[in-house]
Design a protein around this motif. Structure first.
Motif, PDB file in Angstrom:
ATOM      1  N   LEU A   1     -28.020 -31.459 -56.050  1.00 16.90           N
ATOM      2  CA  LEU A   1     -26.581 -31.545 -56.333  1.00 16.90           C
ATOM      3  C   LEU A   1     -25.872 -32.284 -55.209  1.00 16.90           C
ATOM      4  O   LEU A   1     -26.042 -31.957 -54.029  1.00 16.90           O
ATOM      5  CB  LEU A   1     -26.005 -30.133 -56.480  1.00 16.90           C
ATOM      6  CG  LEU A   1     -24.497 -30.014 -56.689  1.00 16.90           C
ATOM      7  CD1 LEU A   1     -24.079 -30.677 -58.006  1.00 16.90           C
ATOM      8  CD2 LEU A   1     -24.083 -28.538 -56.692  1.00 16.90           C
ATOM      9  N   VAL A   2     -25.075 -33.281 -55.574  1.00 12.37           N
ATOM     10  CA  VAL A   2     -24.327 -34.080 -54.594  1.00 12.37           C
ATOM     11  C   VAL A   2     -22.842 -34.002 -54.927  1.00 12.37           C
ATOM     12  O   VAL A   2     -22.424 -34.351 -56.034  1.00 12.37           O
ATOM     13  CB  VAL A   2     -24.777 -35.558 -54.610  1.00 12.37           C
ATOM     14  CG1 VAL A   2     -23.990 -36.352 -53.565  1.00 12.37           C
ATOM     15  CG2 VAL A   2     -26.267 -35.672 -54.345  1.00 12.37           C
ATOM     16  N   VAL A   3     -22.054 -33.520 -53.983  1.00 11.53           N
ATOM     17  CA  VAL A   3     -20.608 -33.434 -54.173  1.00 11.53           C
ATOM     18  C   VAL A   3     -19.916 -34.074 -52.975  1.00 11.53           C
ATOM     19  O   VAL A   3     -20.531 -34.324 -51.937  1.00 11.53           O
ATOM     20  CB  VAL A   3     -20.136 -31.972 -54.339  1.00 11.53           C
ATOM     21  CG1 VAL A   3     -20.691 -31.364 -55.614  1.00 11.53           C
ATOM     22  CG2 VAL A   3     -20.535 -31.138 -53.135  1.00 11.53           C
ATOM     23  N   ASP A   4     -18.619 -34.317 -53.123  1.00 15.88           N
ATOM     24  CA  ASP A   4     -17.830 -34.939 -52.067  1.00 15.88           C
ATOM     25  C   ASP A   4     -16.993 -33.862 -51.391  1.00 15.88           C
ATOM     26  O   ASP A   4     -16.169 -33.211 -52.038  1.00 15.88           O
ATOM     27  CB  ASP A   4     -16.932 -36.020 -52.670  1.00 15.88           C
ATOM     28  CG  ASP A   4     -16.283 -36.910 -51.617  1.00 15.88           C
ATOM     29  OD1 ASP A   4     -16.064 -36.425 -50.480  1.00 15.88           O
ATOM     30  OD2 ASP A   4     -15.990 -38.075 -51.921  1.00 15.88           O
TER      31      ASP A   4
ATOM     32  N   GLY B   1     -35.854 -23.758 -56.513  1.00 15.10           N
ATOM     33  CA  GLY B   1     -35.006 -24.010 -55.357  1.00 15.10           C
ATOM     34  C   GLY B   1     -34.153 -25.236 -55.599  1.00 15.10           C
ATOM     35  O   GLY B   1     -34.143 -25.794 -56.701  1.00 15.10           O
ATOM     36  N   ALA B   2     -33.433 -25.671 -54.599  1.00 15.81           N
ATOM     37  CA  ALA B   2     -32.535 -26.811 -54.777  1.00 15.81           C
ATOM     38  C   ALA B   2     -32.159 -27.422 -53.438  1.00 15.81           C
ATOM     39  O   ALA B   2     -32.285 -26.783 -52.390  1.00 15.81           O
ATOM     40  CB  ALA B   2     -31.273 -26.378 -55.526  1.00 15.81           C
ATOM     41  N   VAL B   3     -31.698 -28.669 -53.503  1.00 10.56           N
ATOM     42  CA  VAL B   3     -31.150 -29.353 -52.341  1.00 10.56           C
ATOM     43  C   VAL B   3     -29.679 -29.638 -52.643  1.00 10.56           C
ATOM     44  O   VAL B   3     -29.357 -30.198 -53.699  1.00 10.56           O
ATOM     45  CB  VAL B   3     -31.905 -30.674 -52.042  1.00 10.56           C
ATOM     46  CG1 VAL B   3     -31.218 -31.425 -50.901  1.00 10.56           C
ATOM     47  CG2 VAL B   3     -33.357 -30.384 -51.692  1.00 10.56           C
ATOM     48  N   LEU B   4     -28.801 -29.231 -51.740  1.00 14.79           N
ATOM     49  CA  LEU B   4     -27.362 -29.409 -51.908  1.00 14.79           C
ATOM     50  C   LEU B   4     -26.850 -30.356 -50.836  1.00 14.79           C
ATOM     51  O   LEU B   4     -27.181 -30.203 -49.661  1.00 14.79           O
ATOM     52  CB  LEU B   4     -26.646 -28.063 -51.787  1.00 14.79           C
ATOM     53  CG  LEU B   4     -27.228 -26.892 -52.586  1.00 14.79           C
ATOM     54  CD1 LEU B   4     -26.470 -25.609 -52.262  1.00 14.79           C
ATOM     55  CD2 LEU B   4     -27.185 -27.187 -54.081  1.00 14.79           C
TER      56      LEU B   4
END
Length: 217
Positions: A118-121, A140-143
């Motif tokens: 997930l990529v957010v600003d 799992g995840a990468v944020l």
């Protein structure tokens, strides 16, 4: 089962992104994020984008989804943003699934199951709310929060914006572009305990002074 790193896939995505982003003279953010998404073989890559934003990262994520065999979904706030985004991606000969968030963007994110990248600003007001409602994958995840330099260090704590069932394996700040705040969330079901009486060392870097602190917790 958890996310497994593939250096070979990461390298391929990195170099393909370099080629695809030749027209965009940025500071390597797109290449780095692309390599990370591909290297972890993310199956559901989600990002947020709005009109006037940089497109290079989106190109990199589209490249990563092809190498990792996953889906790349971009959430935009309105139809004008969708039109601009699609046109920019087509110009670069890339494509991804675009969802228009007619309601709040976080409501759209909440309907997506199994996000593992997930990529957010961080400059956008809803970034913390998005992270709190994101349904992360079992592996799992990468944020990633872009433009992290625009926020004071005290304003952002990963543990305050992920749900209670998620365990932050590690987090770091990279002075790439305008700053990247990155967190790796462990697979669901992994123990959060480090053993009775066991302590761990946590490294933190002050983003303003550059000083490094090591804390025993």
């Amino acid at each position: 089962m958890k996310l497994v790193w593939s250096a070979d896939t990461a390298s391929k995505a990195y170099f393909d992104t370099v080629k695809s982003c030749e027209l965009y003279k940025e500071s390597g953010v797109a290449e780095l994020i692309s390599a990370m998404a591909a290297g972890w073989k993310a199956k559901l890559i989600v990002e947020t984008w709005s009109r006037g934003g940089a497109i290079a990262t989106s190109i990199g994520l589209a490249v990563a989804s092809r190498h990792g065999g996953g889906r790349h979904i971009c959430i935009v706030p309105d139809e004008e943003s969708r039109v601009e985004y699609v046109a920019a991606m087509e110009k670069s000969r890339m494509s991804s699934q675009v969802v228009v968030g007619k309601a709040e963007v976080e409501e759209v994110v909440e309907n997506l199951e199994g996000i593992d990248f997930l990529v957010v600003d961080s400059r956008r007001n809803e970034f913390a709310r998005i992270l709190r409602v994101a349904k992360l994958g079992q592996r799992g995840a990468v944020l990633i929060c872009k433009n992290a330099n625009s926020r004071a260090a005290s304003d952002f704590r990963w543990r305050s914006v992920v749900d209670g069932e998620s365990r932050i394996v590690r987090s770091m700040f990279l002075p790439v572009g305008r700053g990247l705040d990155i967190a790796h969330v462990g697979a669901r079901g992994e123990s959060t305990a480090f053993g009775k009486g066991e302590r761990r060392w946590i490294k933190r870097i002050d983003r303003q002074s550059g000083e490094e602190f090591v804390i025993r917790k």
